[in-house]
Write a protein that holds these residues in place. Sequence first.
Motif, PDB file in Angstrom:
ATOM      1  N   ALA A   1      -5.974  37.289 -17.133  1.00  0.00           N
ATOM      2  CA  ALA A   1      -6.305  38.546 -16.452  1.00  0.00           C
ATOM      3  C   ALA A   1      -6.990  38.268 -15.117  1.00  0.00           C
ATOM      4  CB  ALA A   1      -7.201  39.407 -17.339  1.00  0.00           C
ATOM      5  N   LEU A   2      -7.914  37.322 -15.107  1.00  0.00           N
ATOM      6  CA  LEU A   2      -8.611  36.970 -13.874  1.00  0.00           C
ATOM      7  C   LEU A   2      -7.624  36.473 -12.818  1.00  0.00           C
ATOM      8  CD1 LEU A   2     -11.289  36.588 -12.352  1.00  0.00           C
ATOM      9  CD2 LEU A   2     -11.435  34.311 -13.401  1.00  0.00           C
ATOM     10  N   ALA A   3      -6.678  35.642 -13.214  1.00  0.00           N
ATOM     11  CA  ALA A   3      -5.669  35.139 -12.281  1.00  0.00           C
ATOM     12  C   ALA A   3      -4.829  36.281 -11.723  1.00  0.00           C
ATOM     13  CB  ALA A   3      -4.782  34.109 -12.973  1.00  0.00           C
ATOM     14  N   PHE A   4      -4.478  37.255 -12.559  1.00  0.00           N
ATOM     15  CA  PHE A   4      -3.673  38.387 -12.096  1.00  0.00           C
ATOM     16  C   PHE A   4      -4.462  39.263 -11.125  1.00  0.00           C
ATOM     17  CE2 PHE A   4      -2.335  42.816 -12.415  1.00  0.00           C
ATOM     18  CZ  PHE A   4      -0.989  42.705 -12.074  1.00  0.00           C
ATOM     19  N   TYR A   5      -5.650  39.663 -11.520  1.00  0.00           N
ATOM     20  CA  TYR A   5      -6.421  40.602 -10.694  1.00  0.00           C
ATOM     21  C   TYR A   5      -6.903  39.983  -9.380  1.00  0.00           C
ATOM     22  CZ  TYR A   5      -6.180  44.251 -14.168  1.00  0.00           C
ATOM     23  OH  TYR A   5      -5.722  45.222 -15.010  1.00  0.00           O
ATOM     24  N   THR A   6      -7.265  38.704  -9.394  1.00  0.00           N
ATOM     25  CA  THR A   6      -7.712  38.077  -8.150  1.00  0.00           C
ATOM     26  C   THR A   6      -6.544  37.508  -7.348  1.00  0.00           C
ATOM     27  OG1 THR A   6      -8.193  35.968  -9.266  1.00  0.00           O
ATOM     28  CG2 THR A   6     -10.017  37.556  -9.028  1.00  0.00           C
ATOM     29  N   GLY A   7      -5.558  36.926  -8.020  1.00  0.00           N
ATOM     30  CA  GLY A   7      -4.447  36.289  -7.330  1.00  0.00           C
ATOM     31  C   GLY A   7      -3.374  37.238  -6.847  1.00  0.00           C
ATOM     32  N   VAL A   8      -3.031  38.219  -7.682  1.00  0.00           N
ATOM     33  CA  VAL A   8      -1.963  39.164  -7.319  1.00  0.00           C
ATOM     34  C   VAL A   8      -2.529  40.376  -6.586  1.00  0.00           C
ATOM     35  CG1 VAL A   8      -0.112  40.649  -8.206  1.00  0.00           C
ATOM     36  CG2 VAL A   8      -0.521  38.413  -9.254  1.00  0.00           C
ATOM     37  N   LEU A   9      -3.581  40.981  -7.141  1.00  0.00           N
ATOM     38  CA  LEU A   9      -4.125  42.212  -6.559  1.00  0.00           C
ATOM     39  C   LEU A   9      -5.227  41.965  -5.530  1.00  0.00           C
ATOM     40  CD1 LEU A   9      -4.246  44.539  -9.693  1.00  0.00           C
ATOM     41  CD2 LEU A   9      -2.390  44.191  -8.045  1.00  0.00           C
ATOM     42  N   ASP A  10      -5.658  40.729  -5.377  1.00  0.00           N
ATOM     43  CA  ASP A  10      -6.682  40.359  -4.401  1.00  0.00           C
ATOM     44  C   ASP A  10      -8.031  41.031  -4.657  1.00  0.00           C
ATOM     45  OD1 ASP A  10      -7.483  38.774  -2.242  1.00  0.00           O
ATOM     46  OD2 ASP A  10      -7.130  40.381  -0.806  1.00  0.00           O
TER      47      ASP A  10
ATOM     48  N   ALA B   1       4.228  46.563  -2.813  1.00  0.00           N
ATOM     49  CA  ALA B   1       5.479  46.338  -3.548  1.00  0.00           C
ATOM     50  C   ALA B   1       6.004  44.932  -3.271  1.00  0.00           C
ATOM     51  CB  ALA B   1       6.512  47.388  -3.166  1.00  0.00           C
ATOM     52  N   ALA B   2       5.955  44.507  -2.020  1.00  0.00           N
ATOM     53  CA  ALA B   2       6.409  43.163  -1.667  1.00  0.00           C
ATOM     54  C   ALA B   2       5.559  42.102  -2.366  1.00  0.00           C
ATOM     55  CB  ALA B   2       6.366  42.972  -0.150  1.00  0.00           C
ATOM     56  N   ARG B   3       4.247  42.306  -2.389  1.00  0.00           N
ATOM     57  CA  ARG B   3       3.344  41.344  -3.029  1.00  0.00           C
ATOM     58  C   ARG B   3       3.597  41.276  -4.531  1.00  0.00           C
ATOM     59  NH1 ARG B   3      -1.445  38.802  -1.439  1.00  0.00           N
ATOM     60  NH2 ARG B   3      -2.758  38.219  -3.185  1.00  0.00           N
TER      61      ARG B   3
ATOM     62  N   GLY C   1       6.506  38.405  -9.232  1.00  0.00           N
ATOM     63  CA  GLY C   1       7.318  38.720 -10.399  1.00  0.00           C
ATOM     64  C   GLY C   1       6.801  39.873 -11.243  1.00  0.00           C
ATOM     65  N   VAL C   2       5.993  40.736 -10.649  1.00  0.00           N
ATOM     66  CA  VAL C   2       5.438  41.880 -11.383  1.00  0.00           C
ATOM     67  C   VAL C   2       6.407  43.059 -11.245  1.00  0.00           C
ATOM     68  CG1 VAL C   2       3.504  43.496 -11.560  1.00  0.00           C
ATOM     69  CG2 VAL C   2       3.084  41.107 -10.916  1.00  0.00           C
TER      70      VAL C   2
ATOM     71  N   LEU D   1       3.309  54.329  -6.253  1.00  0.00           N
ATOM     72  CA  LEU D   1       3.940  53.151  -6.820  1.00  0.00           C
ATOM     73  C   LEU D   1       3.332  52.957  -8.204  1.00  0.00           C
ATOM     74  CD1 LEU D   1       4.624  49.806  -5.116  1.00  0.00           C
ATOM     75  CD2 LEU D   1       3.212  49.801  -7.158  1.00  0.00           C
ATOM     76  N   LEU D   2       4.140  52.538  -9.172  1.00  0.00           N
ATOM     77  CA  LEU D   2       3.676  52.329 -10.546  1.00  0.00           C
ATOM     78  C   LEU D   2       3.878  50.879 -10.958  1.00  0.00           C
ATOM     79  CD1 LEU D   2       5.492  55.394 -12.169  1.00  0.00           C
ATOM     80  CD2 LEU D   2       3.170  55.340 -11.257  1.00  0.00           C
ATOM     81  N   PHE D   3       2.916  50.306 -11.677  1.00  0.00           N
ATOM     82  CA  PHE D   3       3.068  48.968 -12.252  1.00  0.00           C
ATOM     83  C   PHE D   3       2.116  48.813 -13.426  1.00  0.00           C
ATOM     84  CE2 PHE D   3      -0.502  48.237  -9.431  1.00  0.00           C
ATOM     85  CZ  PHE D   3      -1.269  47.296 -10.091  1.00  0.00           C
ATOM     86  N   GLN D   4       2.309  47.731 -14.187  1.00  0.00           N
ATOM     87  CA  GLN D   4       1.412  47.388 -15.284  1.00  0.00           C
ATOM     88  C   GLN D   4       0.886  45.979 -15.083  1.00  0.00           C
ATOM     89  OE1 GLN D   4       3.581  47.788 -18.956  1.00  0.00           O
ATOM     90  NE2 GLN D   4       3.296  49.998 -19.010  1.00  0.00           N
ATOM     91  N   ASP D   5      -0.340  45.750 -15.577  1.00  0.00           N
ATOM     92  CA  ASP D   5      -0.852  44.383 -15.580  1.00  0.00           C
ATOM     93  C   ASP D   5      -0.175  43.631 -16.730  1.00  0.00           C
ATOM     94  OD1 ASP D   5      -2.239  44.924 -17.988  1.00  0.00           O
ATOM     95  OD2 ASP D   5      -4.222  44.787 -17.096  1.00  0.00           O
TER      96      ASP D   5
END
Length: 117
Positions: free
Chosen positions: A19-28, A80-82, A87-88, A102-106
């Motif tokens: 989760a930490l990798a996703f929230y900091t790495g993908v969502l900044d 969306a590009a990020r 791969g999200v 825009l809609l997505f899931q963690d």
Amino acid sequence: MPISQILTITVPVADQERALAFYTGVLDFEVRTDNPFPMGRWLTVAPKESGTALLLASWFPGMAPIGGLVVAAPDLDALAARLGEHGVPFEGPSDEPWGRQLLFQDPFGNGFVVSQA
């Protein structure tokens, strides 16, 4: 006295490191707290300019994912590009009667609605 602000929203995750990798790495997002806790680790993250943090809680194994966390971003096309680069899966951006979104899931099924800010 009325409630004056929302400080933290608990988001259930199965793996705090992932989760930490996703929230900091993908969502900044930035890490707000990362401390030992009797049930594991008190780990909060938030967008850099937000007062409200997300508590990435792994100690509620039966807690269902949260749907419809509404957040804002200034550029949905860039988001969306990020997301795509990482791969999200996502839906949108789309123009709706109430605005652009825009809609997505963690990785744990917590759903986000991102409105154009």
